[in-house]
Design a protein around this motif. Structure first.
Motif, mmCIF file in Angstrom:
data_model
loop_
_atom_site.group_PDB
_atom_site.id
_atom_site.type_symbol
_atom_site.label_atom_id
_atom_site.label_comp_id
_atom_site.label_asym_id
_atom_site.label_seq_id
_atom_site.Cartn_x
_atom_site.Cartn_y
_atom_site.Cartn_z
ATOM 1 N N ARG A 133 0.855 -1.179 0.000
ATOM 2 C CA ARG A 133 0.000 0.000 0.000
ATOM 3 C C ARG A 133 0.888 1.225 0.000
ATOM 4 N N SER A 134 0.525 2.178 -0.773
ATOM 5 C CA SER A 134 1.311 3.398 -0.846
ATOM 6 C C SER A 134 0.679 4.485 -0.003
ATOM 7 N N ARG A 135 1.453 5.523 0.194
ATOM 8 C CA ARG A 135 0.881 6.710 0.825
ATOM 9 C C ARG A 135 -0.042 7.384 -0.190
ATOM 10 N N PRO A 136 -0.998 8.212 0.301
ATOM 11 C CA PRO A 136 -1.875 8.904 -0.646
ATOM 12 C C PRO A 136 -1.083 9.682 -1.694
ATOM 13 N N PHE A 137 -1.423 9.547 -2.979
ATOM 14 C CA PHE A 137 -0.693 10.275 -3.996
ATOM 15 C C PHE A 137 -1.451 10.580 -5.259
ATOM 16 N N ASP A 189 7.292 -1.018 -7.201
ATOM 17 C CA ASP A 189 7.757 0.139 -6.428
ATOM 18 C C ASP A 189 7.664 1.421 -7.249
ATOM 19 N N GLN A 190 7.978 1.317 -8.546
ATOM 20 C CA GLN A 190 7.906 2.497 -9.422
ATOM 21 C C GLN A 190 6.467 2.996 -9.525
ATOM 22 N N TYR A 191 5.522 2.071 -9.672
ATOM 23 C CA TYR A 191 4.122 2.464 -9.778
ATOM 24 C C TYR A 191 3.634 3.137 -8.496
ATOM 25 N N LEU A 192 3.995 2.551 -7.340
ATOM 26 C CA LEU A 192 3.478 3.042 -6.065
ATOM 27 C C LEU A 192 4.130 4.340 -5.607
ATOM 28 N N THR A 193 5.406 4.496 -5.897
ATOM 29 C CA THR A 193 6.138 5.643 -5.363
ATOM 30 C C THR A 193 6.381 6.753 -6.367
ATOM 31 N N LYS A 194 5.977 6.542 -7.622
ATOM 32 C CA LYS A 194 6.239 7.569 -8.624
ATOM 33 C C LYS A 194 5.073 7.751 -9.592
ATOM 34 N N GLU A 195 4.839 6.759 -10.440
ATOM 35 C CA GLU A 195 3.898 6.950 -11.545
ATOM 36 C C GLU A 195 2.460 7.189 -11.099
ATOM 37 N N PHE A 196 1.993 6.416 -10.120
ATOM 38 C CA PHE A 196 0.604 6.544 -9.680
ATOM 39 C C PHE A 196 0.505 7.241 -8.321
ATOM 40 N N MET A 197 1.472 8.048 -8.031
ATOM 41 C CA MET A 197 1.496 8.748 -6.762
ATOM 42 C C MET A 197 0.462 9.874 -6.751
ATOM 43 N N SER A 198 -0.151 10.108 -5.589
ATOM 44 C CA SER A 198 -1.154 11.167 -5.477
ATOM 45 C C SER A 198 -1.003 11.898 -4.156
ATOM 46 N N THR A 199 -1.175 13.193 -4.197
ATOM 47 C CA THR A 199 -1.114 14.005 -2.977
ATOM 48 C C THR A 199 -2.511 14.364 -2.478
ATOM 49 N N ARG A 200 -3.527 13.840 -3.143
ATOM 50 C CA ARG A 200 -4.894 14.132 -2.719
ATOM 51 C C ARG A 200 -5.188 13.511 -1.366
#
Length: 269
Positions: free
Chosen positions: A25-29, A156-167
Motif C-alpha cells: 500500500r502506498s501513501r496517498p498520492f 515500487d515504481q508504480y506506487l512511489t512515482k507513476e501513480f502517486m497522489s497528494t490528494r
C-alpha cells in the motif's frame, strides 16, 4: 530504467509461498502525465522536421506486411504477416516491432515512443518506452535480476512515482499477478510481468478527519498492467498494456498475442 525515488510506504504487506504475490500500500498520492515531442531532422537541405514517432505512426493508416516492407527491414524484425484483425508496427530506427489490433488508435500527445489505445475501451491502451542510450548499459534483461526482481521494481515504481497522489484520502495498492521469463524465436530473453493496481478514495472532498474519509471511502479504479521487458542496443525496451481488471480474463488472448509478438533488435548506428 531509471531508479524510482524512494518514498516510504506505510501499511505494506508481503506474502511468500507458491503464489509469489507481493501486495503493498502506498501513501496517498496524483499521477503526473508529461507530454513532449522529440524532433529529428531528416535531411540537411530541408527545414521540415519529422519525429521518428510520427514516421512510425504514419504506418497505422495502412495494413503492413513483410512483402510491403521490402529490403529495408532488418531480418530479425521481418516476422510473418500478422493474423487477421492485427497489423504490424516496425520501428527500424529504434529497433523494435510488435503487432496490435488494427482498429487501435495512435495518441500523438503521449511522451512515449508510441502510444495506442482501444477506441472501444477507454482504459485499454499500450505504449513502448525505451531508456536513453546515454544513461543505460544493459546487456541482457537478466541485468534486472529475476522476473520476480524486475516485477518488484516495477511495483515500487508504480506506487512511489507513476501513480502517486497528494490528494487527501487517496490510497493506491499494487499486487504482482505474474512474473515469468521466456526465450522468443529471435533467441532473446524477455520478461512478462502483470501487476494489478487499485485506487481507493473518499468521495467527500471536504473530509477533515480520518473518520470522515473512511465513511465515504470507495474504489476509484482497478487496472491490470501487463509488461514485456527486453534489451537491445544497451537499452531497456518496455511494452506495457493496460486494461481494466474486470476485462483482464476476457482480453487475455489479445493481450498475449501482442506481448508475445514484441521484439527488440540491434540496429546499426
Amino acid at each position: 530504467m531509471s531508479a524510482a525515488k524512494q518514498i516510504r510506504i506505510h501499511n505494506g504487506c508481503h506474502q511468500n509461498g507458491s503464489s509469489n504475490k507481493i501486495c503493498r500500500r502506498s501513501r496517498p498520492f496524483v499521477a503526473v502525465v508529461r507530454a513532449s515531442v522529440r524532433h529529428h531532422p531528416q535531411e540537411a537541405s530541408s527545414r521540415q522536421e519529422t519525429t521518428r514517432r510520427d514516421a512510425l505512426l504514419s504506418l497505422l493508416s495502412i495494413p503492413i506486411s513483410v512483402s510491403q516492407l521490402g529490403h529495408g527491414v532488418l531480418p530479425a524484425l521481418a516476422f510473418t504477416a500478422p493474423p487477421p484483425g492485427y497489423r504490424a508496427l516496425v520501428d527500424k530506427l529504434d529497433g523494435y516491432s510488435f503487432i496490435c489490433p488494427e482498429n487501435w488508435i495512435a495518441v500523438t500527445s503521449s511522451g512515449n515512443d508510441i502510444f495506442l489505445r482501444n477506441p472501444r475501451s477507454v482504459e485499454e491502451n499500450l505504449f513502448v518506452d525505451i531508456t536513453s542510450p546515454s544513461s543505460s548499459r544493459f546487456k541482457s534483461v537478466t541485468d534486472l535480476g529475476s522476473p520476480e526482481d524486475a516485477a518488484k521494481r516495477l511495483l515500487d515504481q508504480y506506487l512511489t512515482k507513476e501513480f502517486m497522489s497528494t490528494r487527501l484520502g487517496i490510497s493506491r495498492y499494487g499486487e504482482i499477478v505474474s512474473a515469468s521469463s521466456r526465450v522468443a524465436i529471435d533467441g532473446q530473453t524477455y520478461y512478462d510481468i502483470a501487476i494489478r493496481m487499485t485506487s481507493y478514495g473518499s468521495r467527500n472532498a471536504y473530509a477533515a478527519t480520518r473518520t470522515e474519509v473512511l465513511r465515504d471511502y470507495s474504489l476509484e479504479w482497478d487496472r491490470t498492467l501487463s509488461t514485456v521487458l527486453g534489451v537491445a542496443n544497451n537499452r531497456l525496451y518496455t511494452l506495457r498494456l493496460q486494461t481494466a481488471s474486470s476485462d483482464y480474463d476476457r482480453d487475455k488472448t489479445t493481450l498475449a498475442t501482442i506481448m508475445e509478438s514484441f521484439r527488440c533488435k540491434e540496429v546499426e548506428v
